[in-house]
Design an enzyme around this catalytic site. Structure first.
Site, mmCIF file in Angstrom:
data_model
loop_
_atom_site.group_PDB
_atom_site.id
_atom_site.type_symbol
_atom_site.label_atom_id
_atom_site.label_comp_id
_atom_site.label_asym_id
_atom_site.label_seq_id
_atom_site.Cartn_x
_atom_site.Cartn_y
_atom_site.Cartn_z
ATOM 1 N N CYS A 115 67.688 94.651 -23.949
ATOM 2 C CA CYS A 115 66.957 95.925 -24.004
ATOM 3 C C CYS A 115 65.562 95.786 -23.405
ATOM 4 O O CYS A 115 65.154 96.580 -22.564
ATOM 5 C CB CYS A 115 66.881 96.393 -25.458
ATOM 6 S SG CYS A 115 65.833 97.825 -25.674
ATOM 7 N N LYS A 170 64.565 99.987 -17.444
ATOM 8 C CA LYS A 170 65.341 101.113 -16.897
ATOM 9 C C LYS A 170 64.593 102.432 -17.090
ATOM 10 O O LYS A 170 64.420 103.205 -16.157
ATOM 11 C CB LYS A 170 66.711 101.132 -17.593
ATOM 12 C CG LYS A 170 67.692 102.181 -17.183
ATOM 13 C CD LYS A 170 67.685 103.457 -17.989
ATOM 14 C CE LYS A 170 67.730 103.398 -19.467
ATOM 15 N NZ LYS A 170 69.022 103.377 -20.083
ATOM 16 N N TYR A 205 77.229 105.053 -18.203
ATOM 17 C CA TYR A 205 75.839 105.512 -18.228
ATOM 18 C C TYR A 205 74.953 104.691 -17.304
ATOM 19 O O TYR A 205 74.056 105.242 -16.649
ATOM 20 C CB TYR A 205 75.304 105.579 -19.666
ATOM 21 C CG TYR A 205 74.901 104.275 -20.313
ATOM 22 C CD1 TYR A 205 73.579 103.854 -20.298
ATOM 23 C CD2 TYR A 205 75.828 103.462 -20.969
ATOM 24 C CE1 TYR A 205 73.199 102.661 -20.913
ATOM 25 C CE2 TYR A 205 75.451 102.285 -21.582
ATOM 26 C CZ TYR A 205 74.138 101.882 -21.549
ATOM 27 O OH TYR A 205 73.766 100.701 -22.140
ATOM 28 N N GLU A 240 72.764 106.338 -14.349
ATOM 29 C CA GLU A 240 71.305 106.242 -14.433
ATOM 30 C C GLU A 240 70.731 105.642 -13.146
ATOM 31 O O GLU A 240 69.776 106.158 -12.563
ATOM 32 C CB GLU A 240 70.903 105.395 -15.646
ATOM 33 C CG GLU A 240 71.189 106.120 -16.957
ATOM 34 C CD GLU A 240 70.934 105.296 -18.204
ATOM 35 O OE1 GLU A 240 70.832 105.886 -19.287
ATOM 36 O OE2 GLU A 240 70.845 104.053 -18.132
ATOM 37 N N HIS A 244 58.351 129.100 -29.190
ATOM 38 C CA HIS A 244 58.377 129.725 -27.874
ATOM 39 C C HIS A 244 57.083 129.473 -27.118
ATOM 40 O O HIS A 244 56.020 129.501 -27.722
ATOM 41 C CB HIS A 244 58.591 131.232 -28.059
ATOM 42 C CG HIS A 244 58.721 131.974 -26.782
ATOM 43 N ND1 HIS A 244 59.847 131.909 -25.995
ATOM 44 C CD2 HIS A 244 57.840 132.776 -26.139
ATOM 45 C CE1 HIS A 244 59.665 132.656 -24.924
ATOM 46 N NE2 HIS A 244 58.453 133.188 -24.978
ATOM 47 N N GLU A 301 64.086 125.855 -27.975
ATOM 48 C CA GLU A 301 64.313 127.072 -28.760
ATOM 49 C C GLU A 301 65.738 127.609 -28.551
ATOM 50 O O GLU A 301 66.265 128.349 -29.372
ATOM 51 C CB GLU A 301 63.269 128.147 -28.458
ATOM 52 C CG GLU A 301 63.361 128.762 -27.081
ATOM 53 C CD GLU A 301 62.264 129.827 -26.840
ATOM 54 O OE1 GLU A 301 62.064 130.683 -27.704
ATOM 55 O OE2 GLU A 301 61.631 129.781 -25.770
HETATM 56 P P1 FAD Z 1 70.931 91.355 -26.456
HETATM 57 O O1 FAD Z 1 69.782 92.264 -26.583
HETATM 58 O O2 FAD Z 1 71.749 91.368 -25.274
HETATM 59 O O3 FAD Z 1 70.463 89.923 -26.847
HETATM 60 C C1 FAD Z 1 71.302 88.812 -26.787
HETATM 61 C C2 FAD Z 1 70.458 87.599 -26.431
HETATM 62 O O4 FAD Z 1 71.236 86.418 -26.659
HETATM 63 C C3 FAD Z 1 70.093 87.553 -24.940
HETATM 64 O O5 FAD Z 1 68.688 87.424 -24.819
HETATM 65 C C4 FAD Z 1 70.819 86.313 -24.405
HETATM 66 O O6 FAD Z 1 70.074 85.623 -23.418
HETATM 67 C C5 FAD Z 1 70.949 85.471 -25.655
HETATM 68 N N1 FAD Z 1 72.056 84.513 -25.656
HETATM 69 C C6 FAD Z 1 73.356 84.756 -25.318
HETATM 70 N N2 FAD Z 1 74.112 83.653 -25.533
HETATM 71 C C7 FAD Z 1 73.266 82.709 -26.009
HETATM 72 C C8 FAD Z 1 73.453 81.363 -26.448
HETATM 73 N N3 FAD Z 1 74.661 80.798 -26.463
HETATM 74 N N4 FAD Z 1 72.380 80.657 -26.855
HETATM 75 C C9 FAD Z 1 71.124 81.224 -26.861
HETATM 76 N N5 FAD Z 1 70.909 82.492 -26.489
HETATM 77 C C10 FAD Z 1 71.964 83.230 -26.089
HETATM 78 N N6 FAD Z 1 70.771 100.734 -25.218
HETATM 79 C C11 FAD Z 1 70.148 101.824 -25.735
HETATM 80 O O7 FAD Z 1 70.188 102.032 -26.952
HETATM 81 N N7 FAD Z 1 69.482 102.711 -24.912
HETATM 82 C C12 FAD Z 1 69.386 102.527 -23.576
HETATM 83 O O8 FAD Z 1 68.774 103.337 -22.865
HETATM 84 C C13 FAD Z 1 70.010 101.369 -23.019
HETATM 85 N N8 FAD Z 1 69.920 101.113 -21.697
HETATM 86 C C14 FAD Z 1 70.479 99.987 -21.188
HETATM 87 C C15 FAD Z 1 70.367 99.761 -19.840
HETATM 88 C C16 FAD Z 1 70.926 98.640 -19.269
HETATM 89 C C17 FAD Z 1 70.783 98.392 -17.791
HETATM 90 C C18 FAD Z 1 71.635 97.717 -20.097
HETATM 91 C C19 FAD Z 1 72.256 96.488 -19.504
HETATM 92 C C20 FAD Z 1 71.754 97.932 -21.456
HETATM 93 C C21 FAD Z 1 71.175 99.066 -22.025
HETATM 94 N N9 FAD Z 1 71.292 99.351 -23.384
HETATM 95 C C22 FAD Z 1 70.700 100.478 -23.890
HETATM 96 C C23 FAD Z 1 72.080 98.490 -24.288
HETATM 97 C C24 FAD Z 1 71.174 97.563 -25.090
HETATM 98 O O9 FAD Z 1 70.362 96.817 -24.217
HETATM 99 C C25 FAD Z 1 72.021 96.638 -25.955
HETATM 100 O O10 FAD Z 1 72.878 97.425 -26.754
HETATM 101 C C26 FAD Z 1 71.174 95.770 -26.880
HETATM 102 O O11 FAD Z 1 70.268 94.994 -26.159
HETATM 103 C C27 FAD Z 1 72.086 94.865 -27.714
HETATM 104 O O12 FAD Z 1 71.328 93.990 -28.490
HETATM 105 P P2 FAD Z 1 71.939 92.585 -28.958
HETATM 106 O O13 FAD Z 1 70.947 92.023 -29.929
HETATM 107 O O14 FAD Z 1 73.325 92.751 -29.388
HETATM 108 O O15 FAD Z 1 72.009 91.698 -27.655
#
Ligand code: FAD
Length: 449
Positions: free
Chosen positions: A43, A51, A179, A183, A438, A443
């Site tokens: 994110c 984004k 999406y 976008e 308004h 609205e």
């Molecule tokens: P992540 O945030 O993906 O975090 C996982 C972390 O784990 C990463 O930093 C990765 O490097 C690390 N990792 C993975 N494997 C290992 C390992 N074995 N050892 C150590 N580290 C590891 N969501 C919204 O709500 N609104 C939006 O507008 C939106 N826009 C988006 C736009 C794009 C281009 C993308 C790709 C995603 C978007 N999302 C959006 C989705 C959102 O980013 C994810 O849903 C969210 O980040 C998920 O969080 P998470 O904690 O599950 O994983």
């Protein structure tokens, strides 16, 4: 009781992992978190935040054009510099990365900047060869872009690289219709790139309300985005001049400067060692969990995109919070997945909450739908023939609003507030009893007949 190095070891410092780590530490747990890329996760580093900043940057194209109708003297050769925007956005990402790191530090969470894998129910092995033990392990490794297998796919980029492009592509082909594809199509189109969006099927944004996505398709085409449906990749070939020729089914090849895959996201479970704890992933590679985010191994939980429940940041954060409250805060908490609002930051943006019209008809049978199809007053003065569309879906028997879907300027901002009413189970009458504010676009929500 066994002695462990940590009470909690979190793998992945993204939205879910950071929240779980910091709240668990605040409850007094000894916590470490491993991150193989950058603290903040998708994110913050290469998702929602950069984004949305690009979306803001892109919107100036239209605003500057419209400004002339509002009396502003905007020079005709008003130029856009991609590198300036890119670098400013990346600097803000750096700022947030530091802020997230500081939050973890301030809560006493140990950050391990390396990849981690599961080597047992209570054991994690780090890339430097160290093995640590923990009473609880939380997997919050997120998801990564899926790249379709076709000859020449190595020439393509994903959203990860889109934020780092050296130059704006004159012509870009975006594969996908979810999406992220829509976008980025809006962003690049506003910056002046020639955008072609190709999709395997003939619908965009499957799962969103049909009238709203149809409106986006119509407006996007008017803005010059070229859609090619039922088009499956055959291959990508680099030409002598550096351009890419993309062959696809049912259509002529397209020559572009950049190909971007936005063809879905895969849970990050590959090589994670889950088999060492007896955990089996599902057919999408996601980790199956129960309502408390517990895996089949009692000491291991999983939250966020890696579980492929709802791949959105606020959901990952809630799951991380619920995990910490339940396991370390003595406050058993479950995430309520009902009425989760979501948005597509396309041009114009769309947003929705609750059931689409189609879903409501299937589920409830008797459904009443109210529509407001209007041209925002700003668009009228700007001579912009672009209409907004709001749809309210109500239970035909009770009048309860079960879905709200909209496309138009500021739709996500408006929808977030209205989602409270939908979540609270309010009826169409309750909307009608509220006096309009308004003049506003919002609205329309209390004036639907
Ligand atoms: P992540 O945030 O993906 O975090 C996982 C972390 O784990 C990463 O930093 C990765 O490097 C690390 N990792 C993975 N494997 C290992 C390992 N074995 N050892 C150590 N580290 C590891 N969501 C919204 O709500 N609104 C939006 O507008 C939106 N826009 C988006 C736009 C794009 C281009 C993308 C790709 C995603 C978007 N999302 C959006 C989705 C959102 O980013 C994810 O849903 C969210 O980040 C998920 O969080 P998470 O904690 O599950 O994983």
């Amino acid at each position: 009781m066994a002695d462990y190095d940590y009470d909690l070891f979190v793998i992945g410092a993204g939205s879910g992992g950071v929240r779980a780590a910091r709240v668990s530490a605040a409850y007094g747990a000894k916590v470490a978190i491993a991150e193989e890329h950058r603290v903040g996760g998708t994110c913050v580093i290469r998702g929602c935040v950069p984004k949305k900043l690009l979306v803001y940057g892109a919107h100036f194209a239209e605003d500057l054009r419209d400004a002339r109708r509002f009396g502003w003297d905007v020079p005709a050769d008003c130029a856009f510099d991609w590198v300036t925007l890119r670098d400013n956005v990346l600097a803000d990402v750096d700022r947030l990365n530091k802020a997230y790191t500081a939050t973890l530090d301030n809560h006493g969470v140990e950050i391990v900047h390396t990849r981690a894998t599961v080597t047992g129910g209570n054991e994690v092995t780090l890339d430097d060869g160290r093995t640590v033990t923990a009473r609880h392990i939380l997997i919050a490794t997120g998801a990564r872009p899926m790249v379709p297998s076709c000859p020449g796919n190595e020439h393509g980029i994903t959203s990860n690289e889109a934020f780092h492009l050296d130059a704006l592509p004159h012509r870009i082909l975006i594969a996908g219709a979810g999406y992220i594809a829509n976008e980025f199509a809006g962003i690049f189109n506003a910056f002046g790139s020639k955008v072609t969006l190709i999709n395997r099927t003939d619908v965009i944004l499957r799962g969103y309300d049909e009238s709203i996505r149809d409106r986006l398709l119509q407006i996007s085409m008017t803005k010059g985005i070229d859609f090619r449906f039922n088009a499956e990749f055959r291959g990508i070939e680099r030409q002598d001049d550096g351009s890419l020729s993309v062959a696809m089914t049912n259509h002529d090849p397209v020559v572009v400067d950049c190909v971007m895959f936005a063809t879905g996201r895969l849970p990050n479970t590959e090589g994670l060692g889950l088999e060492n704890a007896g955990i089996q992933v599902d057919d999408k590679g996601a980790i199956p969990v129960d309502e408390d985010s517990r895996t089949t191994c009692p000491s291991i939980h999983a939250v966020g995109d890696v579980t492929n429940r709802v791949q959105l940041t606020p959901v990952a954060i809630r799951e991380g919070q619920a995990f910490a409250d339940t396991v370390f805060g003595n406050k058993p908490t479950r995430v309520d997945y009902g009425c989760i609002p979501s948005a597509v930051f396309s041009d114009p943006p769309m947003a929705g909450v609750g059931m689409t019209e189609g879903e409501a008809k299937n589920k409830l049978g008797s459904v009443k739908v109210y529509l407001s199809d209007f041209r925002p007053m700003k668009n009228v003065l700007a001579n912009r023939n672009e209409r907004a569309l709001y749809k309210m879906v109500c239970d035909g028997d009770t009048g309860r609003v079960v879905g709200l879907h909209m496309i138009g300027p500021e739709a996500p901002e408006i929808l977030q507030a209205a989602a409270v009413a939908v979540k609270a189970g309010l009826t169409k009458d309750a909307f009608d009893q509220t006096v309009a504010l308004h003049p506003s676009m919002a609205e329309e929500l209390v004036l639907m007949r």
